[in-house]
Design an enzyme around this catalytic site. Structure first.
Site, PDB file in Angstrom:
ATOM      1  N   GLU A   1      25.112   9.286 -39.803  1.00 36.44           N
ATOM      2  CA  GLU A   1      24.036   8.306 -39.667  1.00 36.44           C
ATOM      3  C   GLU A   1      24.369   7.390 -38.499  1.00 36.44           C
ATOM      4  O   GLU A   1      25.309   6.611 -38.569  1.00 36.44           O
ATOM      5  CB  GLU A   1      23.883   7.491 -40.951  1.00 36.44           C
ATOM      6  CG  GLU A   1      23.233   8.281 -42.069  1.00 36.44           C
ATOM      7  CD  GLU A   1      22.984   7.455 -43.318  1.00 36.44           C
ATOM      8  OE1 GLU A   1      23.045   6.218 -43.236  1.00 36.44           O
ATOM      9  OE2 GLU A   1      22.735   8.051 -44.366  1.00 36.44           O
TER      10      GLU A   1
ATOM     11  N   ASP B   1      23.433   4.272 -36.250  1.00 32.78           N
ATOM     12  CA  ASP B   1      22.597   3.091 -36.448  1.00 32.78           C
ATOM     13  C   ASP B   1      21.950   2.598 -35.172  1.00 32.78           C
ATOM     14  O   ASP B   1      20.817   2.181 -35.166  1.00 32.78           O
ATOM     15  CB  ASP B   1      23.438   1.971 -37.070  1.00 32.78           C
ATOM     16  CG  ASP B   1      24.045   2.420 -38.374  1.00 32.78           C
ATOM     17  OD1 ASP B   1      25.276   2.395 -38.500  1.00 32.78           O
ATOM     18  OD2 ASP B   1      23.280   2.833 -39.253  1.00 32.78           O
TER      19      ASP B   1
ATOM     20  N   CYS C   1      39.702   2.404 -19.386  1.00 32.12           N
ATOM     21  CA  CYS C   1      40.672   2.095 -18.334  1.00 32.12           C
ATOM     22  C   CYS C   1      41.018   0.616 -18.406  1.00 32.12           C
ATOM     23  O   CYS C   1      40.136  -0.211 -18.648  1.00 32.12           O
ATOM     24  CB  CYS C   1      40.055   2.376 -16.963  1.00 32.12           C
ATOM     25  SG  CYS C   1      39.487   4.064 -16.780  1.00 32.12           S
TER      26      CYS C   1
ATOM     27  N   SER D   1      42.952   5.164 -18.203  1.00 34.15           N
ATOM     28  CA  SER D   1      43.086   6.057 -19.358  1.00 34.15           C
ATOM     29  C   SER D   1      42.548   7.415 -18.956  1.00 34.15           C
ATOM     30  O   SER D   1      41.501   7.507 -18.328  1.00 34.15           O
ATOM     31  CB  SER D   1      42.254   5.549 -20.534  1.00 34.15           C
ATOM     32  OG  SER D   1      42.839   4.437 -21.091  1.00 34.15           O
TER      33      SER D   1
ATOM     34  N   SER E   1      41.502  11.591 -19.547  1.00 41.12           N
ATOM     35  CA  SER E   1      40.864  12.468 -20.524  1.00 41.12           C
ATOM     36  C   SER E   1      41.785  13.639 -20.813  1.00 41.12           C
ATOM     37  O   SER E   1      42.714  13.921 -20.057  1.00 41.12           O
ATOM     38  CB  SER E   1      39.533  12.968 -19.991  1.00 41.12           C
ATOM     39  OG  SER E   1      39.739  13.609 -18.767  1.00 41.12           O
TER      40      SER E   1
ATOM     41  N   ASP F   1      28.832   5.115 -45.335  1.00 43.91           N
ATOM     42  CA  ASP F   1      27.916   4.909 -44.197  1.00 43.91           C
ATOM     43  C   ASP F   1      27.294   3.526 -44.193  1.00 43.91           C
ATOM     44  O   ASP F   1      27.006   2.972 -43.142  1.00 43.91           O
ATOM     45  CB  ASP F   1      26.785   5.946 -44.235  1.00 43.91           C
ATOM     46  CG  ASP F   1      27.151   7.174 -43.452  1.00 43.91           C
ATOM     47  OD1 ASP F   1      26.961   8.284 -43.976  1.00 43.91           O
ATOM     48  OD2 ASP F   1      27.648   7.012 -42.331  1.00 43.91           O
TER      49      ASP F   1
ATOM     50  N   ILE G   1      29.385   1.210 -42.203  1.00 43.54           N
ATOM     51  CA  ILE G   1      29.770   1.574 -40.840  1.00 43.54           C
ATOM     52  C   ILE G   1      28.580   1.331 -39.928  1.00 43.54           C
ATOM     53  O   ILE G   1      27.468   1.758 -40.221  1.00 43.54           O
ATOM     54  CB  ILE G   1      30.160   3.064 -40.744  1.00 43.54           C
ATOM     55  CG1 ILE G   1      31.285   3.395 -41.711  1.00 43.54           C
ATOM     56  CG2 ILE G   1      30.581   3.417 -39.332  1.00 43.54           C
ATOM     57  CD1 ILE G   1      31.665   4.849 -41.694  1.00 43.54           C
TER      58      ILE G   1
ATOM     59  N   HIS H   1      33.811   3.042 -20.264  1.00 45.77           N
ATOM     60  CA  HIS H   1      34.338   2.712 -18.941  1.00 45.77           C
ATOM     61  C   HIS H   1      34.595   1.220 -18.876  1.00 45.77           C
ATOM     62  O   HIS H   1      33.771   0.427 -19.306  1.00 45.77           O
ATOM     63  CB  HIS H   1      33.321   3.082 -17.865  1.00 45.77           C
ATOM     64  CG  HIS H   1      33.054   4.550 -17.800  1.00 45.77           C
ATOM     65  ND1 HIS H   1      33.933   5.450 -17.261  1.00 45.77           N
ATOM     66  CD2 HIS H   1      31.992   5.270 -18.231  1.00 45.77           C
ATOM     67  CE1 HIS H   1      33.436   6.649 -17.350  1.00 45.77           C
ATOM     68  NE2 HIS H   1      32.256   6.585 -17.937  1.00 45.77           N
TER      69      HIS H   1
END
Lengths: 391, 553
Positions: A117, A119, A205, A231, A233, A78, A81, A163
């Site tokens: 976690e 951030d 997209c 793209s 879903s 973590d 990241i 998006h």
């Protein structure tokens, strides 16, 4: 015949003499390879660019959390990241199962988990914060967990989902970042030696437009769709009522679930994830700025944190243990008075509290008197005849 | 506990069944450490055992005397659930007393909020001067101390802050046993967040080490309060067990804890509910002005876990019980339209014959401009003049309003405080990405000394259960309680953010038509031009010309 046997024994002796030398050479080469490998640590920046307050953008958060889960599973801790989620889906009041985010319908896999976690969350996910995290130009009071403390031996994975359009990405439905700004940010990172190699994955997209403008070395990019394509879903879940994931990330997660820390899968396998038959859009990738051959780059070079271990047989002497802290010298040199708790609501004291000092104002009439003085002096100097011009 | 070390850890869980069938569980984890963070006498602390290092470093670096931070999801319904052991407002609340040696309190406060936002994964960095206040009489220190100069106190609240697993994870990591042993194994986020009320808090303060109170020790209390609704979590049945509440049972106490106990409130037993496994250990405590009896289960004893090495409580309801809290407050916004409004705060005193004072603290953001001349306080439809008022007006974009009043509540009455406000128009960059959601106003805080039905003990003993020893008791006849009202959600006049496009079109049209016409008028010359005659006339003229006759006009 004798000459022949002499030759063989000579060759044999040669081999015997030079073999250890050749062997040590081989060891040195191997050791050399061991220490000259590209990276020593791994970082990941995972961003979800959903619209704030829109429940049907659940899938973007699920996308990001799927990658987060894979990356944690493969070893990145973590502290390495930086997870940015623009909205809270797990504890959202519309979530029928609080504290969970599912990636498969029928609620098979909870990618939110029990040990997460985040951030940057909510309003903190802005273009400015994202670029500051990448380039490291954060205010000095920013805590460590919110910083990307990478160095020139770090491999960084950047994953964006949300998006987008041709050449830009939307942040929180009120801001945009263009592909040129992103390319410049990566160039800043290269100039500041903030990465060794960088893998950029985008699931929006027209995602391929975002990596068209990159110009820094050691960048590899993957996108879920080409310019002009959307793209799509994946599956909706009837209980939760929204689409749970995007197609590209769904198949990416499926692929990553097969990878384990010792896996030898390489980037060419990653490029094959989600062909057009499954994804409807055409995933694209860009490797021309990357130095190494993608076939020799392991998935765990970016998604995992495989540490190289150096074993030594030497003994190390530890320094002497920390001295115990000085004991308090007893109550003799302390005031004997007993300490007390404060009264929580001292009514009498509050009523008689002195009012706070107000800002000092000049006494009343001061300004008026000052102006009268100025006028008097004026008329004294220049004569009374000017008075009629005033009144 | 380790000989030679001066820290100890205690954990406890209190379960209080509520009359509506819901159940209230309160976890408290306390670490006591006899050390000196503020480096008054010893050198810097470097060896941490039970006390978490991240918090210890925060205390030393910012010279903090007392720190209270809470994260809450949901609103505590006083009328249905009574008073909580540790009250907290919805969202995040942080109040800190700094040491008197600190020279730049505001700077320390700003850095402290940033560090805490990293520790707890919350956006506490949004706490700045526009939502921080310095109360002048409320929030006195709960720990030891003599000087109470309110210049060293800062209070801020973020009503919008969301609490989820990402806040629970670092909170659990601060415990000595983590979530692996002891009572913390019960904290599973899927069950904790599927509740009517969830609040986790960290309270750090200096307290007396012993009865004589000659030396102080640092106390860290981590509390987690949760109320499970018997409809959503209980499937409609008035029957609760540890497994049903937390989806786990207890298997062992935390090995680092000197005491690990589970208390169940059985004061209303046996009429209200049935408890199993039965225990003969009882404890009586005076908490919130009432003498309550508790069944105690000591987890440090192996026989509590029975044959199956697992401890699961079972409570089955039998009847109903009504509750009537003595102090209760509400708040709402009245008025219509997007220009003005009125904030009403209503405080109820349900005691039949005793009056008592309450201190009401209101912190309103600057964009709701309060008109203090419209402030009225009425009790039983008569004016009630507060004996102390402290009002600090807001400075636009710099400081919020702070209003503190000490009001005497007459017995068995309802007191209403109203103040009118006007909504400000923000600059277009100051709007959040979702401005139509509204803007939050933090909860009002009502601090009161409520008369107690039972005499309270002012002695401090080490083996008092934790839930009854949070607030220090100074006099026997009343107990201190803090009640939070609802936060308000107010709509500000929001511009139409698609307007830039419309404005460009409109402006361009106006410029083109206006300027264009003006330009033409100035630069074009006009000539008189005969219009060409119609075809019939032209033909007639042609024929006339041939004939030699004069032409038509």
């Amino acid at each position: 015949m004798g000459y022949y046997s002499l030759l063989t024994t000579c060759a044999f002796i040669h081999l015997l003499v030079f073999m250890p030398y050749a062997y040590s050479n081989y060891l040195e080469n191997k050791a050399g390879q061991f220490f000259s490998s590209g990276h020593t640590n791994n970082w990941a920046v995972l961003v979800s660019l959903n619209k704030l307050g829109f429940w049907f953008n659940y899938r973007h958060v699920a996308n990001t959390l799927s990658v987060y889960r894979s990356v944690k599973r493969l070893g990145i801790p973590d502290s390495h990241i930086v997870l940015m989620l623009a909205d809270d889906m797990a504890c959202n009041y519309r979530n029928p199962k609080p504290a969970t985010v599912f990636s498969h319908k029928n609620m098979e896999l909870n990618v939110y988990g029990d040990d997460v976690e985040v951030d940057y969350r909510g309003y903190e996910v802005t273009v400015e914060n994202f670029l500051r995290v990448l380039t490291g130009r954060l205010p000095p009071s920013t805590p460590r967990s919110k910083r990307l403390l990478s160095d020139d031996r770090s491999n960084i994975l950047i994953y964006l989902t949300g998006h987008g359009g041709n050449g830009f990405l939307k942040f929180q439905d009120s801001e945009e970042i263009s592909n040129m700004e992103l390319a410049d940010a990566f160039e800043q990172m290269w100039q500041k030696r903030r990465y060794n190699e960088l893998l950029f994955i985008i699931d929006t997209c027209q995602g391929a437009s975002m990596y068209e403008r990159f110009y820094s070395p050691n960048l590899m990019a993957l996108a879920s769709s080409q310019v002009g394509e959307d793209s799509l879903s994946h599956q909706p879940d009837l209980a939760i009522g929204v689409h749970l994931m995007d197609k590209y990330t769904f198949y990416l997660l499926e692929f990553l679930e097969e990878v384990h820390p010792a896996s030898q899968a390489n980037m060419n396998d990653l490029f094959k994830v989600c062909p057009q038959s499954q994804c409807v859009s055409t995933p694209g990738h860009r490797t021309d700025l990357f130095q190494r051959n993608p076939g020799s780059v392991l998935i765990t070079d970016f998604f995992g944190s495989v540490r190289k271990v150096e074993i030594t047989k030497d003994t190390i002497n530890l320094t002497s243990s920390v001295k115990p802290p000085i004991q308090r010298s007893g109550s003799s040199d302390m005031t004997i008075e007993s300490l007390t708790y404060v009264d929580q609501l001292p009514v009498a004291e509050i009523i008689h509290q002195k009012p706070k000092q107000k800002d000092w104002h000049p006494p009343d009439g001061f300004i008026l008197g000052l102006w009268t003085l100025i006028l008097l002096v004026f008329f004294q100097t220049y004569g009374i005849k000017h008075l009629k011009h005033i009144f | 506990p380790h000989p030679g070390t001066r820290d100890q850890f205690q954990e406890e869980l209190v379960i209080r069944p509520l009359h509506s069938g819901d159940i209230y569980a309160s976890f408290q984890f306390r670490t006591l450490w006899d050390t000196d963070f503020l480096q008054e006498r010893q050198k810097k602390v470097s060896h941490y055992r039970l006390f978490p290092k991240s918090l210890g470093q925060v205390l030393s670096k910012f010279s903090v005397r007392e720190l209270h931070i809470s994260f809450t999801q949901g609103f505590w319904r006083t009328m249905q659930w009574g008073q909580p052991f540790i009250p907290s407002p919805p969202g995040a609340e942080l109040w800190v007393w700094f040491h008197h040696t600190v020279s730049d309190v505001d700077g320390n406060w700003k850095e402290l909020t940033n560090v805490l936002s990293g520790i707890f994964c919350a956006s506490l960095n949004f706490i700045d001067m526009t939502n921080t206040v310095q109360p002048s009489a409320s929030f006195k220190p709960l720990g030891l101390g003599n000087a109470t100069d309110h210049r060293f106190l800062r209070y801020a609240t973020l009503p919008r802050e969301i609490v989820c697993t990402e806040n629970l994870t670092p909170w659990k990591k601060l415990l000595p046993c983590g979530s692996k042993a002891g009572l913390a194994v019960l904290m599973k986020s899927e069950k904790l967040f599927h509740s009517s009320f969830h609040s986790q808090a960290v309270h750090i303060r200096p307290i007396c080490q012993d009865e004589q109170c000659t030396s102080k020790a640092w106390e860290l209390r981590q509390t987690l309060n949760v109320v499970f609704d018997h409809y959503t979590s209980g499937q409609g049945k008035k029957e609760w067990s540890l497994f049903k509440m937390f989806s786990r049972t207890l298997t062992e106490a935390c090995p680092l804890a000197s005491s690990s106990k589970v208390y169940v409130d059985i004061t209303d037993n046996p009429e209200l509910f049935e408890l199993s496994p039965a225990t003969h250990l009882l404890s009586r405590a005076v908490v919130l002005g009432d003498r309550r009896t508790y069944s105690v289960y000591d987890l440090t004893r192996a026989e509590t876990f029975g044959q199956l090495r697992s401890f699961n409580l079972l409570l089955r309801w039998k009847g109903d019980n009504m509750l009537r809290p003595l102090l209760h407050a509400e708040r709402y916004v009245a008025g219509f339209g997007l220009q003005t409004g009125e904030i009403h705060t209503v405080i109820y005193n349900n005691h039949p014959y005793r009056a008592f004072p309450v201190l009401l603290m209101d912190s309103v953001p600057w964009y709701l401009q309060l008109y203090v001349h419209t402030l009225t306080v009425t009790s039983k439809s008569r004016d009630n003049k507060p004996s102390y008022i402290h009002y600090q007006p807001a400075k636009d974009r710099h400081r919020p309003h702070l209003l503190e009043m000490l009001i005497q509540l007459p017995p068995h009455s309802m007191t209403e405080v109203t103040v009118q406000f006007e909504r400000a128009l923000l600059k277009w960059t100051e709007y959040t990405p979702d401005p139509n959601h509204g803007f939050y106003v933090g909860s009002s805080v009502v601090s009161a000394l409520v008369p107690s039905m039972v005499a309270m003990s002012t002695n401090f003993t080490q083996d008092q259960p934790l839930f009854s020893s949070f607030v220090p008791v100074k006099e026997e006849s009343s107990y201190f309680v803090r009640v939070y009202t609802e936060p308000l959600l107010v709509n500000l006049p929001t511009p139409d953010f698609s307007m830039p496009y419309n404005v460009i079109c409109l402006t361009c049209t106006v410029v083109a038509v206006g300027y264009g016409s003006f330009y033409n008028l100035l630069t074009r010359t006009f000539q008189v031009d005969e219009p060409s005659p119609p075809l019939a006339k032209r033909l007639a003229n042609f024929i006339r010309r041939i004939r030699g006759v004069p032409l038509l006009a």
